[in-house]
Design a protein around this motif. Structure first.
Motif, mmCIF file in Angstrom:
data_model
loop_
_atom_site.group_PDB
_atom_site.id
_atom_site.type_symbol
_atom_site.label_atom_id
_atom_site.label_comp_id
_atom_site.label_asym_id
_atom_site.label_seq_id
_atom_site.Cartn_x
_atom_site.Cartn_y
_atom_site.Cartn_z
ATOM 1 N N CYS A 99 0.802 -1.230 0.000
ATOM 2 C CA CYS A 99 0.000 0.000 0.000
ATOM 3 C C CYS A 99 0.834 1.278 0.000
ATOM 4 O O CYS A 99 0.288 2.372 -0.129
ATOM 5 N N ALA A 100 2.166 1.158 0.161
ATOM 6 C CA ALA A 100 2.994 2.359 0.210
ATOM 7 C C ALA A 100 3.058 3.061 -1.146
ATOM 8 O O ALA A 100 3.096 4.282 -1.222
ATOM 9 N N GLU A 101 3.108 2.295 -2.232
ATOM 10 C CA GLU A 101 3.124 2.824 -3.607
ATOM 11 C C GLU A 101 4.253 3.827 -3.859
ATOM 12 O O GLU A 101 4.015 4.960 -4.317
ATOM 13 N N PRO A 102 5.515 3.448 -3.603
ATOM 14 C CA PRO A 102 6.617 4.326 -4.012
ATOM 15 C C PRO A 102 6.762 4.323 -5.526
ATOM 16 O O PRO A 102 6.177 3.483 -6.211
ATOM 17 N N ALA A 103 7.547 5.264 -6.038
ATOM 18 C CA ALA A 103 7.738 5.327 -7.488
ATOM 19 C C ALA A 103 8.342 4.035 -8.020
ATOM 20 O O ALA A 103 7.943 3.527 -9.067
ATOM 21 N N GLN A 104 9.322 3.482 -7.291
ATOM 22 C CA GLN A 104 9.919 2.203 -7.651
ATOM 23 C C GLN A 104 9.379 1.137 -6.708
ATOM 24 O O GLN A 104 9.671 1.146 -5.519
ATOM 25 N N ARG A 105 8.586 0.226 -7.223
ATOM 26 C CA ARG A 105 8.030 -0.833 -6.386
ATOM 27 C C ARG A 105 9.051 -1.963 -6.229
ATOM 28 O O ARG A 105 9.978 -2.089 -7.044
ATOM 29 N N PRO A 106 8.915 -2.784 -5.190
ATOM 30 C CA PRO A 106 9.909 -3.839 -4.938
ATOM 31 C C PRO A 106 10.098 -4.779 -6.116
ATOM 32 O O PRO A 106 9.143 -5.217 -6.750
ATOM 33 N N THR A 107 11.363 -5.074 -6.391
ATOM 34 C CA THR A 107 11.716 -6.034 -7.433
ATOM 35 C C THR A 107 12.237 -7.337 -6.838
ATOM 36 O O THR A 107 12.240 -8.366 -7.507
ATOM 37 N N VAL A 108 12.697 -7.285 -5.577
ATOM 38 C CA VAL A 108 13.165 -8.472 -4.862
ATOM 39 C C VAL A 108 12.652 -8.398 -3.428
ATOM 40 O O VAL A 108 12.754 -7.351 -2.780
ATOM 41 N N VAL A 109 12.104 -9.511 -2.942
ATOM 42 C CA VAL A 109 11.646 -9.609 -1.548
ATOM 43 C C VAL A 109 12.242 -10.875 -0.943
ATOM 44 O O VAL A 109 12.141 -11.953 -1.544
ATOM 45 N N GLY A 116 -10.205 2.108 0.556
ATOM 46 C CA GLY A 116 -10.911 0.850 0.762
ATOM 47 C C GLY A 116 -10.785 -0.116 -0.401
ATOM 48 O O GLY A 116 -11.411 -1.176 -0.402
ATOM 49 N N THR A 117 -9.971 0.229 -1.393
ATOM 50 C CA THR A 117 -9.764 -0.651 -2.534
ATOM 51 C C THR A 117 -8.546 -1.549 -2.299
ATOM 52 O O THR A 117 -7.707 -1.275 -1.433
ATOM 53 N N ARG A 118 -8.461 -2.617 -3.086
ATOM 54 C CA ARG A 118 -7.327 -3.532 -2.947
ATOM 55 C C ARG A 118 -6.026 -2.826 -3.322
ATOM 56 O O ARG A 118 -5.948 -2.174 -4.364
ATOM 57 N N CYS A 119 -5.022 -2.964 -2.491
ATOM 58 C CA CYS A 119 -3.699 -2.453 -2.854
ATOM 59 C C CYS A 119 -3.122 -3.327 -3.965
ATOM 60 O O CYS A 119 -3.359 -4.539 -4.008
ATOM 61 N N ARG A 120 -2.380 -2.705 -4.853
ATOM 62 C CA ARG A 120 -1.851 -3.425 -6.006
ATOM 63 C C ARG A 120 -0.853 -4.504 -5.586
ATOM 64 O O ARG A 120 0.011 -4.273 -4.744
ATOM 65 N N ALA A 121 -0.972 -5.676 -6.192
ATOM 66 C CA ALA A 121 0.016 -6.726 -5.985
ATOM 67 C C ALA A 121 1.320 -6.323 -6.666
ATOM 68 O O ALA A 121 1.351 -5.441 -7.531
ATOM 69 N N LEU A 122 2.408 -6.955 -6.247
ATOM 70 C CA LEU A 122 3.693 -6.689 -6.871
ATOM 71 C C LEU A 122 3.746 -7.358 -8.243
ATOM 72 O O LEU A 122 3.181 -8.438 -8.443
ATOM 73 N N ALA A 123 4.434 -6.731 -9.162
ATOM 74 C CA ALA A 123 4.618 -7.288 -10.507
ATOM 75 C C ALA A 123 6.105 -7.377 -10.811
ATOM 76 O O ALA A 123 6.905 -6.572 -10.314
ATOM 77 N N ASN A 124 6.464 -8.372 -11.596
ATOM 78 C CA ASN A 124 7.868 -8.541 -11.994
ATOM 79 C C ASN A 124 8.800 -8.544 -10.776
ATOM 80 O O ASN A 124 9.811 -7.842 -10.740
#
Length: 262
Positions: free
Chosen positions: A94-104, A152-160
């Motif tokens: 839900c944080a939605e930074p400009a660069q979303r995580p690429t490795v977790v 109240g909407t779904r937070c975006r899932a991670l992609a790539n």
């Protein structure tokens, strides 16, 4: 030293300082490494804690050049599978930074059974539920999605994204009966984690893999603080965190799995 000389020296220093500050160069980021989990991921046992395996992975640029990779460690001491699934996942999605995580990377679950939860199947299921949310929160394959607290909407899932999740290393407890109980829990968690991971839908462009610390630690010495000074006070009073050597070992195992991915 004359007053005039001191004044000239001070002016020279004041002139150099802004030059040094402006010498730092910023780089565009195309990667973002996020660590999640418990005290092992937080670096506990390492001296200093920033020598923990997560920090080693970032500092050694395993997932990409540091100047092009953002980094955050969300792991917390004492964190259980509930904390990862119910709190850390929301921070990531839900944080939605400009660069979303690429490795977790994720190491979690041991605090559950070390604090009396004997249902290792359910513990592993919660860890895998966290992974499923990270990958599929905005699809129909999750039971209870993570929602944005404002919209109240779904937070975006991670992609790539590449997600690496580990089991745990062996704990060499000196009392055979206690060692057998710990090993049963560690083996059970390993088997349960493998069982649940096979049911996670991995979207195209993303990758999911397990890091097997349990098998790799067989016969190894010096990896756990229970073997060090003050690491063992009694049968139920002992430290299970990795030593500096242990964190280096964990980092190498994560790196090996990363390098083996297609």
């Amino acid at each position: 030293m004359t007053r005039a000389f001191r004044l000239a020296a001070a002016i020279a220093v004041m002139t150099v300082i802004p030059t040094l500050a402006s010498a730092q160069i910023n780089f565009a980021k195309d990667g973002y490494y996020v660590a999640m989990g418990d005290s092992v991921a937080a670096g506990e046992g390492a001296m200093p804690v920033t020598g923990g395996y997560v920090y080693r992975l970032y500092d050694h640029a395993v997932f990409g050049p540091k100047q092009a990779t953002d980094f955050a460690n969300l792991a917390v001491r004492g964190g259980r599978s509930w904390d990862v699934r119910d709190h850390q996942v929301a921070q990531v999605l839900c944080a939605e930074p400009a660069q979303r995580p690429t490795v977790v990377t994720i190491t979690a679950g041991a605090n559950d059974f070390l604090r009396g939860d004997v249902n290792v199947l359910a513990i592993a299921a919660r860890v895998v539920e966290a992974i499923n949310l990270l990958l599929n929160n905005d699809t129909g394959s999750v039971g209870t999605p993570v929602l944005d607290p404002v919209t109240g909407t779904r937070c975006r899932a991670l992609a790539n994204v590449t997600i690496l999740v580990s089991n745990y290393y062996r704990i060499p407890h000196p009392v055979p009966q206690v060692a057998a109980q710990l090993d049963a829990a560690l083996q059970g968690f390993d088997l349960a984690l493998r069982f649940w991971l096979q049911f996670v839908p991995v979207p195209q462009g993303s990758r999911l893999s397990m890091v097997d610390l349990y098998a790799a630690s067989e016969g190894r010495q010096g990896l756990v603080t229970i073997e060090r000074r003050l690491g063992y006070e009694g049968p139920i009073d002992f430290d299970v965190h990795p030593t500096n050597l242990g964190h280096a070992f964990i980092a190498r195992e994560f790196e090996a799995v990363w390098n083996s991915l297609p």
